[in-house]
Enzyme design. Structure first.
Site, PDB file in Angstrom:
ATOM      1  N   ASN A  72       0.693  -1.179   0.035  1.00  0.00           N
ATOM      2  CA  ASN A  72       0.101   0.147   0.063  1.00  0.00           C
ATOM      3  C   ASN A  72       1.009   1.437  -0.069  1.00  0.00           C
ATOM      4  OD1 ASN A  72      -2.015   1.892   0.157  1.00  0.00           O
ATOM      5  ND2 ASN A  72      -2.718   0.967   1.979  1.00  0.00           N
ATOM      6  N   ASP A  73       1.418   1.493   1.220  1.00  0.00           N
ATOM      7  CA  ASP A  73       2.227   2.836   1.226  1.00  0.00           C
ATOM      8  C   ASP A  73       3.178   2.930   0.327  1.00  0.00           C
ATOM      9  OD1 ASP A  73       0.418   3.492   3.082  1.00  0.00           O
ATOM     10  OD2 ASP A  73       1.632   3.130   4.692  1.00  0.00           O
ATOM     11  N   VAL A  74       3.960   1.771   0.121  1.00  0.00           N
ATOM     12  CA  VAL A  74       5.282   1.975  -0.724  1.00  0.00           C
ATOM     13  C   VAL A  74       4.838   2.129  -2.138  1.00  0.00           C
ATOM     14  CG1 VAL A  74       6.543   0.506   0.764  1.00  0.00           C
ATOM     15  CG2 VAL A  74       5.436  -1.078  -0.924  1.00  0.00           C
ATOM     16  N   VAL A  75       3.618   2.094  -2.773  1.00  0.00           N
ATOM     17  CA  VAL A  75       3.236   2.139  -4.075  1.00  0.00           C
ATOM     18  C   VAL A  75       2.432   3.479  -4.087  1.00  0.00           C
ATOM     19  CG1 VAL A  75       3.522   0.045  -4.796  1.00  0.00           C
ATOM     20  CG2 VAL A  75       1.389   0.748  -3.878  1.00  0.00           C
TER      21      VAL A  75
END
Lengths: 92, 466
Positions: free
Chosen positions: B392-395
């Site tokens: 989630n956060d890393v994309v």
């Protein structure tokens, strides 16, 4: 330079530099094995634990040494074995 | 110095050399396994030599302790699931810290019992050893609890937290001074031990699950420093060297993890990142206002099967669903159809450094297919489908485009630059950090809702029919 604290500090600082040099630029693939492997090395405290448990100064130190030895041995054996198990899976 | 002591010292030197060599070899995939074995050999030598030490007068107890510890360690190492590796590493860190702290406590008790004079340098090293070891133990236990799901993964914040921490530190210093003036006051010393333990708990409690890679690395470093402190206490340079090596390696990993999140260590430790205060309400309102495009497994399978290139982006969701084997099977099926499949790994995906790599390795994914962020990002423009599985956060493109976002500036995987992006996710709930993900609302993004493993198995079945 005979003060043991000073000698220890020299060794500590130099070893830290060696550590930084040796471990820098490890590829991300190996981050976990590096961590669990180095973690097993930190179980080296087992040496201190053995000396404490075996020298039998007081009941308290023997008991503390016994517990410390068990914990550090779990750290050492578990750490190296689990690292080996992981690395065995890394194939080309 | 008699010959036995000399042999002992030389063996310790040899063991230290093996540790350095082992760590060096752990840095390259081809030699890593050998490196680990060299380090283990060094440890074996160090332990055997120590057993020959003249100080040791009784063997029954210590051999029993070694046996017991070996059995527990071996069983744990063989039984633990690869998905549970962060907990395992966390717990082992804690045990190392505990052993080091116990060595410090034991030495103090021995000095007091024997009536030896307590030199300032000895006392300082003992207090440092107890502090670092105690913090490592209880901090690791809390981290274990969070990773195992025994304690909530969201940051636990309470009023006056920093004030309480500061108070405890002051109390620790005062008690240290007291012990210095009157070492025979054992209760005060035990108070020091208790404060160190509480500090460890308070240090990890406010840190959220997604920041665990940093915490685990830092605890790893601390476990090394604790061993070094124990070395100062018992006057053994072998412990100092080994501990310093581990301390350095943990610190390097901590730095890498912080950099991958574009945050300072202080921000990770004290920021309470992802706690309920980061403006959730506004974000949820934001989320409902926009619409997403959904896709079913059948259509997804067609897109994937007829693509030229697919990049799989695994995240913590894949680990939770234990879906790594399904991922590999899907990749195999796609490769059968002539699709070029690669994996894009973000440095902080998962709950510890390298978490995704270990899981995919377990599923027999060849490691040259695993691409680091810097290598894969320029390639996304030519990728037909980016398949995001539980990340989630890393994309989240907001890290690139929205200066108001809490993750602004964090390096991300540019999956939004691929021709199409399929996101497998259980629901639209913003991830752990409570940050809405713009990626989900893009026209090129297709949401495939469901448990990662179940969805992947449906995909595999569909792709087989192509």
């Amino acid at each position: 330079m005979t003060d043991p604290l000073l000698v220890g500090l020299v060794i500590f600082v130099l070893a830290s530099f060696i550590g930084f040099e040796v471990i820098n630029k490890v590829p991300p693939t190996l981050h976990t094995p590096l961590m669990s492997g180095s973690n097993a090395i930190s179980g080296i405290a087992v040496i201190g634990a053995l000396l404490m448990a075996g020298s039998g100064h007081t009941t308290l130190t023997v008991v503390l040494g016994f517990i410390a030895t068990v914990l550090a041995t779990i750290n050492v054996v578990g750490g190296f074995l689990v690292t080996d198990r992981m690395l065995q899976m890394f194939k080309r | 110095m008699d010959w036995l002591t000399r042999i002992e010292e030389l063996s310790y030197l040899g063991a230290a050399a093996l540790f350095i060599l082992g760590l060096k070899k752990l840095g390259s995939p081809a030699t890593a396994r050998q490196g680990n074995r060299l380090a283990a050999l060094g440890m074996l030598i160090a332990i055997v030599v120590t057993l020959l030490d003249r100080q040791i007068i009784s063997y029954t107890g210590i051999l029993a302790a070694i046996g017991l510890g070996s059995v527990i360690g071996a069983i744990a190492a063989y039984k633990v699931a690869m998905t549970a590796m962060p907990q395992m590493v966390g717990l082992l860190n804690g045990l190392g810290g505990a052993a080091s702290a116990l060595v410090g406590i034991g030495e103090f008790c021995r000095i007091v019992a024997v009536g030896e004079p307590l030199t300032p340098s000895t006392l300082i090293t003992i207090i440092l050893g107890v502090l670092i070891g105690g913090v490592t133990l209880t901090g690791s236990l809390v981290a274990f609890g969070k990773l195992q799901g025994l304690i909530s993964g969201t940051p636990i914040i309470f009023p006056l937290q920093q004030a309480i921490n500061l108070g405890l530190l002051v109390a620790f210093l005062v008690a240290s001074g007291w012990v210095w003036l009157d070492p025979s006051q054992l209760p005060i010393f035990w108070g020091l031990v208790a404060i160190a333990s509480i500090l460890g708990v308070l240090f990890v409690l406010p840190i959220g699950g997604a920041d665990m890679p940093v915490v685990i690395s830092l605890l790893n470093s601390l476990s090394g420093l604790a061993a070094s402190a124990a070395g100062f206490i018992v006057g053994n340079s072998m412990l100092i060297i080994a501990g310093a090596l581990v301390g350095a390696s943990g610190l390097i990993l901590t730095q890498i993890m912080c950099k991958a999140m574009n945050r300072s260590l202080a921000n990770v430790l004290f920021g309470g990142f992802g706690s309920a205060t980061t403006g959730n309400a506004e974000m949820t309102a934001h989320a409902t206002a926009k619409s997403v495009h959904t896709i079913d497994p059948e259509e997804s399978a067609m897109m994937l099967g007829y693509a030229k290139s697919v990049v799989i982006v695994p995240g913590y969701g894949m680990a939770v669903a234990q879906a790594q084997h399904s991922v590999k099977e899907l990749a195999d099926q796609l490769e059968r159809l002539g699709v070029d499949v690669k994996y894009a790994i973000h440095p902080v995906a998962g709950r510890m450094p390298g978490h995704m790599n270990v899981l995919l390795a377990e599923a027999n994914v060849p490691y040259p297919q695993l691409k680091d962020m810097e290598d894969i990002n320029p390639e996304f423009e030519n990728v037909d489908v980016a398949l995001v599985i539980g990340a989630n956060d890393v994309v989240n493109p907001a890290a690139r485009t929205n200066p108001g976002s809490p993750i602004y500036g964090m390096p991300i995987l540019d999956v939004d630059r691929a021709r199409h992006t399929i996101v497998i996710k259980r629901s639209l709930n913003p991830g752990f950090a409570g940050i809405d993900n713009e990626l989900f609302y893009k026209d090129k993004t297709l949401m495939l809702f469901g448990n990662a493993k179940e969805v992947l198995n449906q995909l595999i079945a569909e792709v087989k029919h192509l």
